[in-house]
Design a protein around this motif. Structure first.
Motif, PDB file in Angstrom:
ATOM      1  N   LEU A  64       0.838  -1.192   0.000  1.00  0.00           N
ATOM      2  CA  LEU A  64       0.000   0.000   0.000  1.00  0.00           C
ATOM      3  C   LEU A  64       0.874   1.243   0.000  1.00  0.00           C
ATOM      4  CD1 LEU A  64      -2.657  -0.949   2.693  1.00  0.00           C
ATOM      5  CD2 LEU A  64      -2.904  -1.008   0.215  1.00  0.00           C
ATOM      6  N   ARG A  65       0.402   2.284  -0.674  1.00  0.00           N
ATOM      7  CA  ARG A  65       1.082   3.570  -0.637  1.00  0.00           C
ATOM      8  C   ARG A  65       0.023   4.657  -0.663  1.00  0.00           C
ATOM      9  NH1 ARG A  65       1.483   6.416  -5.413  1.00  0.00           N
ATOM     10  NH2 ARG A  65       0.883   5.268  -7.250  1.00  0.00           N
ATOM     11  N   ARG A  66       0.370   5.783  -0.087  1.00  0.00           N
ATOM     12  CA  ARG A  66      -0.563   6.901  -0.091  1.00  0.00           C
ATOM     13  C   ARG A  66      -0.658   7.470  -1.496  1.00  0.00           C
ATOM     14  NH1 ARG A  66       0.950  10.977   4.593  1.00  0.00           N
ATOM     15  NH2 ARG A  66       3.023  10.656   3.763  1.00  0.00           N
ATOM     16  N   LEU A  67      -1.864   7.880  -1.867  1.00  0.00           N
ATOM     17  CA  LEU A  67      -2.023   8.558  -3.142  1.00  0.00           C
ATOM     18  C   LEU A  67      -1.242   9.855  -3.096  1.00  0.00           C
ATOM     19  CD1 LEU A  67      -5.829   8.076  -3.846  1.00  0.00           C
ATOM     20  CD2 LEU A  67      -3.907   6.909  -4.938  1.00  0.00           C
ATOM     21  N   GLY A  68      -0.597  10.185  -4.186  1.00  0.00           N
ATOM     22  CA  GLY A  68       0.164  11.416  -4.239  1.00  0.00           C
ATOM     23  C   GLY A  68       1.544  11.320  -3.620  1.00  0.00           C
ATOM     24  N   SER A  69       1.983  10.112  -3.271  1.00  0.00           N
ATOM     25  CA  SER A  69       3.320   9.945  -2.706  1.00  0.00           C
ATOM     26  C   SER A  69       4.374  10.044  -3.800  1.00  0.00           C
ATOM     27  CB  SER A  69       3.446   8.579  -2.018  1.00  0.00           C
ATOM     28  OG  SER A  69       2.573   8.479  -0.931  1.00  0.00           O
ATOM     29  N   PRO A  70       5.499  10.689  -3.515  1.00  0.00           N
ATOM     30  CA  PRO A  70       6.584  10.727  -4.498  1.00  0.00           C
ATOM     31  C   PRO A  70       7.063   9.314  -4.824  1.00  0.00           C
ATOM     32  CG  PRO A  70       6.981  12.297  -2.734  1.00  0.00           C
ATOM     33  CD  PRO A  70       5.818  11.441  -2.312  1.00  0.00           C
ATOM     34  N   GLN A  71       7.445   9.105  -6.084  1.00  0.00           N
ATOM     35  CA  GLN A  71       7.898   7.800  -6.541  1.00  0.00           C
ATOM     36  C   GLN A  71       9.354   7.870  -6.978  1.00  0.00           C
ATOM     37  OE1 GLN A  71       5.893   4.925  -6.483  1.00  0.00           O
ATOM     38  NE2 GLN A  71       4.785   6.389  -5.214  1.00  0.00           N
ATOM     39  N   PRO A  72      10.142   6.824  -6.704  1.00  0.00           N
ATOM     40  CA  PRO A  72      11.521   6.807  -7.172  1.00  0.00           C
ATOM     41  C   PRO A  72      11.570   6.961  -8.694  1.00  0.00           C
ATOM     42  CG  PRO A  72      11.127   5.007  -5.645  1.00  0.00           C
ATOM     43  CD  PRO A  72       9.788   5.623  -5.952  1.00  0.00           C
ATOM     44  N   VAL A  73      12.590   7.668  -9.181  1.00  0.00           N
ATOM     45  CA  VAL A  73      12.708   7.924 -10.606  1.00  0.00           C
ATOM     46  C   VAL A  73      14.192   7.961 -10.976  1.00  0.00           C
ATOM     47  CG1 VAL A  73      12.657  10.444 -10.365  1.00  0.00           C
ATOM     48  CG2 VAL A  73      11.843   9.410 -12.461  1.00  0.00           C
ATOM     49  N   ALA A  74      14.504   7.514 -12.192  1.00  0.00           N
ATOM     50  CA  ALA A  74      15.878   7.591 -12.698  1.00  0.00           C
ATOM     51  C   ALA A  74      16.083   8.969 -13.314  1.00  0.00           C
ATOM     52  CB  ALA A  74      16.125   6.502 -13.731  1.00  0.00           C
ATOM     53  N   VAL A  75      17.155   9.644 -12.905  1.00  0.00           N
ATOM     54  CA  VAL A  75      17.446  10.994 -13.379  1.00  0.00           C
ATOM     55  C   VAL A  75      18.911  11.059 -13.808  1.00  0.00           C
ATOM     56  CG1 VAL A  75      17.587  13.437 -12.707  1.00  0.00           C
ATOM     57  CG2 VAL A  75      15.717  12.027 -11.856  1.00  0.00           C
ATOM     58  N   GLY A  84      19.964  13.049   1.668  1.00  0.00           N
ATOM     59  CA  GLY A  84      20.327  12.154   2.761  1.00  0.00           C
ATOM     60  C   GLY A  84      20.560  10.734   2.251  1.00  0.00           C
ATOM     61  N   PRO A  85      19.522  10.101   1.701  1.00  0.00           N
ATOM     62  CA  PRO A  85      19.713   8.747   1.156  1.00  0.00           C
ATOM     63  C   PRO A  85      20.222   8.737  -0.292  1.00  0.00           C
ATOM     64  CG  PRO A  85      17.382   9.298   1.178  1.00  0.00           C
ATOM     65  CD  PRO A  85      18.112  10.448   1.838  1.00  0.00           C
ATOM     66  N   ASP A  86      20.463   9.909  -0.886  1.00  0.00           N
ATOM     67  CA  ASP A  86      20.950  10.032  -2.259  1.00  0.00           C
ATOM     68  C   ASP A  86      20.005   9.336  -3.246  1.00  0.00           C
ATOM     69  OD1 ASP A  86      22.538  10.819  -4.384  1.00  0.00           O
ATOM     70  OD2 ASP A  86      23.935   9.143  -4.157  1.00  0.00           O
ATOM     71  N   THR A  87      18.732   9.737  -3.218  1.00  0.00           N
ATOM     72  CA  THR A  87      17.729   9.179  -4.128  1.00  0.00           C
ATOM     73  C   THR A  87      16.987  10.307  -4.841  1.00  0.00           C
ATOM     74  OG1 THR A  87      16.070   9.087  -2.367  1.00  0.00           O
ATOM     75  CG2 THR A  87      17.333   7.091  -2.752  1.00  0.00           C
ATOM     76  N   TRP A  88      16.519  10.004  -6.043  1.00  0.00           N
ATOM     77  CA  TRP A  88      15.681  10.924  -6.816  1.00  0.00           C
ATOM     78  C   TRP A  88      14.248  10.447  -6.766  1.00  0.00           C
ATOM     79  CZ3 TRP A  88      16.859  15.488  -9.065  1.00  0.00           C
ATOM     80  CH2 TRP A  88      18.213  15.813  -9.186  1.00  0.00           C
ATOM     81  N   LEU A  89      13.314  11.408  -6.625  1.00  0.00           N
ATOM     82  CA  LEU A  89      11.897  11.080  -6.586  1.00  0.00           C
ATOM     83  C   LEU A  89      11.126  12.024  -7.482  1.00  0.00           C
ATOM     84  CD1 LEU A  89      12.626  10.770  -3.046  1.00  0.00           C
ATOM     85  CD2 LEU A  89      11.035   9.054  -3.866  1.00  0.00           C
ATOM     86  N   LEU A  90      10.056  11.501  -8.060  1.00  0.00           N
ATOM     87  CA  LEU A  90       9.143  12.265  -8.913  1.00  0.00           C
ATOM     88  C   LEU A  90       7.951  12.658  -8.059  1.00  0.00           C
ATOM     89  CD1 LEU A  90       8.211  13.214 -11.784  1.00  0.00           C
ATOM     90  CD2 LEU A  90       7.149  10.951 -12.013  1.00  0.00           C
ATOM     91  N   HIS A  91       7.691  13.943  -7.988  1.00  0.00           N
ATOM     92  CA  HIS A  91       6.541  14.434  -7.224  1.00  0.00           C
ATOM     93  C   HIS A  91       5.298  14.295  -8.094  1.00  0.00           C
ATOM     94  CE1 HIS A  91       4.374  16.730  -4.271  1.00  0.00           C
ATOM     95  NE2 HIS A  91       5.481  16.843  -3.568  1.00  0.00           N
ATOM     96  N   PRO A  92       4.240  13.715  -7.553  1.00  0.00           N
ATOM     97  CA  PRO A  92       3.011  13.520  -8.383  1.00  0.00           C
ATOM     98  C   PRO A  92       2.337  14.830  -8.757  1.00  0.00           C
ATOM     99  CG  PRO A  92       2.630  12.837  -6.110  1.00  0.00           C
ATOM    100  CD  PRO A  92       4.062  13.267  -6.208  1.00  0.00           C
TER     101      PRO A  92
END
Length: 86
Positions: A6-17, A78-86
């Motif tokens: 389960l994930r909240r709607l509108g949660s940022p998702q990992p993305v390759a950048v 901090g964790p060195d990750t990219w995320l896509l904001h919905p």
């Protein structure tokens, strides 16, 4: 009903950048397709909760991608990750 996590709607998702030497996005992979960054409309830093065990240190980018699509991505430093904001 699905059995996946389960994930909240509108949660940022990992993305390759892909980025340039200064850490500015040059391409983003969305739905399995690489999109070139045409321009960066805005970028900003969010640094908060530095006094806690879970500080926030993110650099956000509002992007214009090829085909005129807009996207907001952020680098969670901090964790060195990219995320896509919905």
């Amino acid at each position: 009903m699905g059995t996946g996590p389960l994930r909240r709607l509108g949660s940022p998702q990992p993305v390759a950048v892909s980025t340039d030497d200064e850490g500015v996005p040059t391409a983003v992979v969305i739905n399995g397709r690489e999109r070139s960054v045409v321009s960066v409309r805005e970028d900003w830093l969010v640094q908060d909760l530095w006094w806690t065990d879970s500080p926030v240190d993110r650099r956000y980018f509002e992007l214009v991608l090829d085909a005129g699509r807009h996207a907001v991505v952020f680098h969670d430093r901090g964790p060195d990750t990219w995320l896509l904001h919905p």
